[in-house]
Design an enzyme around this catalytic site. Structure first.
Site, mmCIF file in Angstrom:
data_model
loop_
_atom_site.group_PDB
_atom_site.id
_atom_site.type_symbol
_atom_site.label_atom_id
_atom_site.label_comp_id
_atom_site.label_asym_id
_atom_site.label_seq_id
_atom_site.Cartn_x
_atom_site.Cartn_y
_atom_site.Cartn_z
ATOM 1 N N HIS A 173 13.758 -22.682 96.301
ATOM 2 C CA HIS A 173 13.561 -23.813 97.206
ATOM 3 C C HIS A 173 14.822 -24.174 97.993
ATOM 4 O O HIS A 173 14.821 -25.122 98.781
ATOM 5 C CB HIS A 173 13.088 -25.020 96.384
ATOM 6 N N LYS A 175 17.654 -24.359 100.759
ATOM 7 C CA LYS A 175 17.690 -24.170 102.215
ATOM 8 C C LYS A 175 19.145 -24.255 102.673
ATOM 9 O O LYS A 175 19.727 -25.337 102.760
ATOM 10 C CB LYS A 175 16.853 -25.246 102.933
ATOM 11 N N ASP A 180 28.991 -16.978 109.955
ATOM 12 C CA ASP A 180 30.445 -16.848 109.857
ATOM 13 C C ASP A 180 30.989 -17.978 108.977
ATOM 14 O O ASP A 180 30.703 -18.009 107.802
ATOM 15 C CB ASP A 180 31.079 -16.811 111.251
#
EC number: 2.7.8.5
Length: 513
Positions: A173, A175, A180
């Site tokens: 789950h 995110k 870079d």
């Protein structure tokens, strides 16, 4: 009274034991939260490197800009990648950037690593896997796609539970989107709804190589214990790795714990050494200013006024850092402090509910009204989930009223025509302050799934910068502006009617959504 010693056993392996309550370590301002650095790496940065975003469109455009500008690495962790035109445009951006990296270079340096959930990413004939296969086929040496499969979905259970329902057992789950040395932390997935009309939260940490390294290593560690997508749409584990649902469960979870904790502990050690070197250099500079060259002061980085603490929660692997820190923050919030807590899916754990109801701070809890719940209008059994959330909300509101805490604990429902609500996190205002000095932002929803079933990550951002505090305050106000205060009359509205079967079933299934 400190909750610290009560909470310490939750962490595996054991965390350093503090000798005093967290808030008494450094009682003034943002520094009172330095105790978090005893568990996780502490990254000190300038607030000028932090930008709070406010809309799905802004988030989507930033993703495309960052992908196109990437030179060394693109690392993206999400529940899934959608299959619409907007998602295809993201994949096209990745393809263009990879193509450009090949030009004029025998050994291109750009690497793309994508981590998704296996069950959600495999749903349907056209899915996250089929969206990414062309990249794997065209750039096999530069692209890695890892699909995390929970070790709790195995054997007969895996054979019997149908698609979609198998996602209730456990998910990847997290995110995190990094390019870079720039990192975006959010609760938003890579899907068209999250790019258009599903409200979430998003923060960009610019030019932050140490933070980018940490999350790159974290995603890499989870990727190493995940299934690897192949060019022919098959999957297999890396050589020598225990299989998540065919191999020994205990051995798999121990391997995963070891890999993730290595990332956390090595980053923490690096940061402590860096802090020691910086402190030593600054002390030398103060004691012998005449020995410094004329440009020495210009070479020094500005003193950090903002600190980033990554909080990881992976209960299947015995890692409960986020749970520990969140419970401690709620426990230690003093009388007069204000906590604005938001979740798209209001289903707090019993421990969090007890702390909200039994502690001293004021709470303003923002949750989704039924119409902006992500499951509103869903087909089949899923269509009843908004009603189940209404039932849970009403039970909690009844507890608040029963304890006569309506003034201290207030529920507010987000409502916005044509939108759904997915924002999660909290903002902490110290007593007497009109601006927050701490926010939590990332993937956890403060519910049972976030604590016990799924892989989660968020950051605690602690800042002394008034400008950044103002950004965070405006973010909070903007979300809460679209809400109304919950009262007993709220549950008398026709759209709050909950069928008897939903009331009966909710206690049995609330730990799965």
């Amino acid at each position: 009274r400190s909750s610290w010693l009560l909470l310490a056993p939750l962490l595996t392996p054991p965390a350093p034991v503090l000798t005093a309550p967290p808030c008494s370590l450094c009682p003034e301002g943002a520094h009172r939260f330095q105790w978090i650095g005893n568990l996780v790496p502490e990254f000190g940065i300038s607030s000028s490197h932090v930008k709070v975003l406010s809309s799905p469109a802004e988030f989507y455009e930033l993703l495309k800009v960052q992908i196109k500008a990437a030179k060394q690495r693109v690392v993206m962790a999400s529940l899934y990648l959608g299959t619409g035109l907007l998602e295809q445009e993201l994949v096209d951006c990745l393809e263009e950037t990879l193509e450009r990296s090949l030009q004029g270079s025998a050994a291109p340096s750009l690497r793309v690593s994508i981590l998704l959930d296996y069950t959600r990413g495999s749903r349907g004939r056209r899915n996250s896997r089929t969206m990414l296969l062309p990249l794997l086929q065209r750039f096999p040496g530069q692209v890695r796609v890892s699909l995390f499969h929970t070790p709790n979905l195995r054997g007969l259970l895996r054979l019997l539970i149908p698609e979609r329902f198998n996602e209730t057992i456990g998910l990847q789950h997290i995110k995190v989107y990094l390019f870079d040395d720039d990192v975006i932390l959010s609760g938003a997935n890579l899907s068209d709804l999250y790019f258009t009309n599903r409200q979430d939260r998003y923060v960009l940490l610019q030019d932050s190589p140490e933070i980018a390294d940490f999350f790159s290593e974290l995603v890499g560690a989870i990727g190493d214990v995940s299934l690897q997508l192949q060019q022919d749409d098959t999957v297999h584990m890396m050589e020598g790795m225990v299989h998540p649902y065919q191999g020994d469960k205990v051995a798999y979870c121990e391997t995963a714990n070891r890999r993730v904790m290595e990332v956390i502990n090595s980053a923490r050690t690096r940061q402590e050494l860096l802090h020691a070197e910086t402190f030593h250099s600054s002390q030398q500079g103060r004691s012998s200013p005449s020995q410094q060259g004329p440009q020495a002061s210009g070479d020094l980085k500005p003193e950090p006024d903002t600190w980033i603490y990554p909080l990881i929660q992976m209960k299947p692997f015995g890692i409960q850092i986020d749970e520990m820190v969140t419970e401690t923050l709620l426990t230690e919030a003093e009388r007069g402090a204000r906590i604005f807590l938001t979740t798209g899916y209001f289903n707090l754990t019993q421990a969090y509910m007890d702390l909200v109801l039994g502690t001293r701070a004021e709470y303003r809890i923002l949750l989704a009204s039924p119409e902006v719940n992500g499951f509103f209008g869903a087909k089949g059994v899923a269509g009843a989930i908004p009603s189940a959330y209404v039932h849970i909300e009403r039970q909690f509101y009844s507890e608040v009223c029963g304890l006569r805490q309506q003034e201290r604990v207030q529920l507010q429902e987000y409502s916005r025509a044509g939108w759904t609500f997915h924002a999660k996190g909290l903002w902490l205002y110290l007593a007497g302050s009109s601006l927050p000095c701490l926010t939590l932002i990332g993937s956890p929803n403060f519910g049972y799934r976030s604590v016990h079933r799924d892989l989660e990550a968020q950051v605690a951002i602690v800042t002394e910068s008034r400008a950044l505090q103002q950004q965070l305050h405006q973010e909070q106000e903007q979300l809460y502006l679209c809400s109304g205060v919950v009262s007993s009359s709220t549950f008398e509205q026709p759209n709050r009617y909950v069928k008897l079967w939903v009331k009966l079933v909710t206690p049995l299934i609330k730990n799965f959504f």
